[in-house]
Design an enzyme around this catalytic site. Structure first.
Site, mmCIF file in Angstrom:
data_model
loop_
_atom_site.group_PDB
_atom_site.id
_atom_site.type_symbol
_atom_site.label_atom_id
_atom_site.label_comp_id
_atom_site.label_asym_id
_atom_site.label_seq_id
_atom_site.Cartn_x
_atom_site.Cartn_y
_atom_site.Cartn_z
ATOM 1 N N GLU A 162 0.861 -1.173 0.000
ATOM 2 C CA GLU A 162 0.000 0.000 0.000
ATOM 3 C C GLU A 162 0.900 1.226 0.000
ATOM 4 O OE1 GLU A 162 -3.130 0.269 2.977
ATOM 5 O OE2 GLU A 162 -2.752 2.398 3.193
ATOM 6 N N GLU A 220 -1.715 11.437 4.060
ATOM 7 C CA GLU A 220 -2.734 11.215 5.078
ATOM 8 C C GLU A 220 -2.579 12.281 6.154
ATOM 9 O OE1 GLU A 220 -4.236 6.942 5.754
ATOM 10 O OE2 GLU A 220 -2.061 6.845 5.882
#
Length: 528
Positions: free
Chosen positions: A182, A187
């Site tokens: 991933e 974020e």
């Protein structure tokens, strides 16, 4: 936005929503420690110019009247991302729409009921959650290996918000999450709330962004590595648009914000281990980041990371909250489109994130635990075990060191934040140890923060973990600890609902200081 899909599915999002996904089997709230630990890097206004050799593969400027179905599809579920997020993802216009040249992804406070599974399959169990939002992805429409991925966006703010711009593998060649990888381009959680970064003062606003890779083995034996940074001059990414990008080539991924190159990870710090013909094997050194990935854009609410950081929980009064996306641009390197090399633009001041090394593949034989005594550490670790560490912010260190009159002892030191040291083991049945088995070890506390405890765990894969507090005597002398194995198992998981299965232990012991601590350990053993 780490998304641990269920073990039976593609990933098992252990982080809430977007980033904090890596639910390590030997920790509490998996990635809440991303926002603690070491002080984030403060970026300088030192920009680079992207190479002219990048060739545009596709772009979406969101100039039309609707979301372009050639590029994007919607996830629709109330699964909660696998980490207790509080939103249902829908395909409704209230949660995602194009207007004034921007994509709007809107998290709203409203009760909604939908499928309680990540694939949104109807007809089975459902769940009702108190928020709605949207998660868009390019899977099966714009999948790509290597290139420059550039997204200009303005992030939402407030307690409980968790925006993410990230990537997942389109085909899970190396197994379920996170063995197939991933890539988290961006974020952030709880922007503009009270910062809980190391050294933050009252009134300091949360303004960090995070860049992360998740990889290793299938959950719960996954790992991750990354970096948290703040923008130049204390700029908050929720207050205006900023451009977030990665440049991904064979064996290397670089992170950029507003053309400031701030982080690099290479294949020397990532790995993939997966089962082949029933045996765990190491994948190629470039794996898992050598396959096609697709983009995801979403805003999660609450969950394992956002709800456990800053001011805690979810502030329902701040909603609706919106992530605005100005454009998405994806490029291929015209010099070498197959390996993506020849188009790099780098800065000497970017942080090279050290990553993780592949752990030794253990022989799956639990006979080491037979008999009336199991010596775990005495001058060295039992050869059937291997060291492992949950250490997302690089605050845990361990070493076998010389100690006068004792020979080799195990040293563990940890700064404030989430992290631990554990002893990986074959799948081990400890059922026979429950009746009279006792764990004992010698411990010497060299340094300990106020209110900090030492926790010992046995682990069957998060949240199937049991723990107990070690009764330290408050001195700096060696002391001997004895704890019945049954008491550890009965202790359950202090951080989540669950307890270790004594017939299926995969990390024999975990030593986890709850904060800053330095200790020495010796004569670690179990006896009946």
């Amino acid at each position: 936005m780490l998304d641990k899909t269920p073990i039976t599915q593609l990933m098992l999002a252990a982080i809430a929503g977007s980033l904090i996904a890596g639910c390590a089997s030997t920790t509490d709230t998996p990635d809440a420690s991303f926002i603690t630990g070491k002080k984030p890097v403060a970026l300088k206004q030192e920009t680079i110019t992207p190479s002219e050799k990048w060739q545009l593969a596709w772009q979406d400027n969101f100039d039309g009247e609707r979301i372009n179905p050639r590029y994007w599809s919607f996830e629709q579920n109330c699964w909660g991302g696998g980490n207790n997020e509080q939103q249902c993802y829908t395909d409704r216009e209230q949660n995602a729409f194009v207007k004034d040249g921007f994509l709007h992804i809107v998290a709203r406070k409203e009760s909604f009921t939908g499928p309680d599974n990540p694939d949104g399959i109807k007809g089975g169990a459902t769940k009702t959650l108190p928020y709605t939002s949207a998660r868009l992805r390019t899977k099966g429409k714009r999948d790509q290996k290597y290139g420059r991925f550039e997204i200009r966006a303005k992030l939402p703010s407030g307690q409980g918000t968790w925006p993410a711009i990230w990537m997942l593998p389109t085909q899970s060649k190396y197994g379920t999450w996170a063995a197939s990888g991933e890539i988290d381009i961006l974020e952030a959680v709880n922007l503009n709330t009270q910062s809980d970064a190391p050294g933050a003062k009252p009134g300091d606003a949360e303004n960090r962004i995070h860049a992360t890779l998740h990889y290793g083995k299938a959950w719960p034996d996954n790992v991750h590595s990354g970096l948290g940074v703040t923008l130049p001059n204390g700029i908050n990414p929720a207050d205006d648009f900023h451009t977030y990008a990665i440049e991904w080539e064979e064996g290397e991924i670089r992170w950029y914000v507003d053309n400031i190159h701030y982080a690099t990870q290479t294949h020397e710090g990532w790995y993939a281990q997966y089962e082949q013909d029933g045996q765990l094997v190491n994948a190629d050194t470039l794996a898992p980041f050598n396959e096609k990935f697709h983009l995801l854009l979403n805003v999660a609410v609450g969950g394992s990371w956002a709800a456990n950081a800053n001011e805690k929980g979810v502030n329902s009064d701040i909603f609706p909250q919106t992530m605005l996306v100005d454009y998405v641009k994806v490029y291929r390197c015209s010099v070498d489109r197959w390996k993506g090399k020849g188009c790099a633009a780098t800065s000497e001041n970017a942080t090279l994130v050290k990553g993780n090394q592949p752990p030794a593949i253990l022989v799956q034989d639990d006979s080491y635990a037979n008999g009336p005594e199991l010596i775990i550490f005495e001058d060295s670790l039992n050869t059937s075990l291997a060291y492992g560490s949950y250490d997302p912010t690089d605050i845990v260190e361990h070493a076998e060191v010389d100690e006068p009159s004792r020979g080799k002892v195990l040293s563990i030191s940890k700064l404030n934040g989430g992290g631990n040291l554990y002893f990986r083991s074959p799948k081990t049945d400890l059922s026979s140890w429950l009746e009279s088995g006792v764990l004992s070890f010698d411990v010497k506390v060299e340094n300990i923060g106020a209110g900090v405890e030492l926790v010992v765990k046995m682990d069957s894969g998060w949240p199937a973990t049991s723990d107990i507090t070690v009764p330290l005597d408050g001195t700096s002398d060696w002391q001997t600890i004895s704890i019945p194995v049954a008491d550890i198992i009965a202790g359950g998981n202090r951080y989540a609902s669950g307890s270790a299965d004594p017939s299926n232990i995969n990390n024999l012991l975990v030593f986890e200081p709850t904060g800053e601590m330095s200790i020495l350990l010796d004569n670690i053993r179990m006896t009946k």
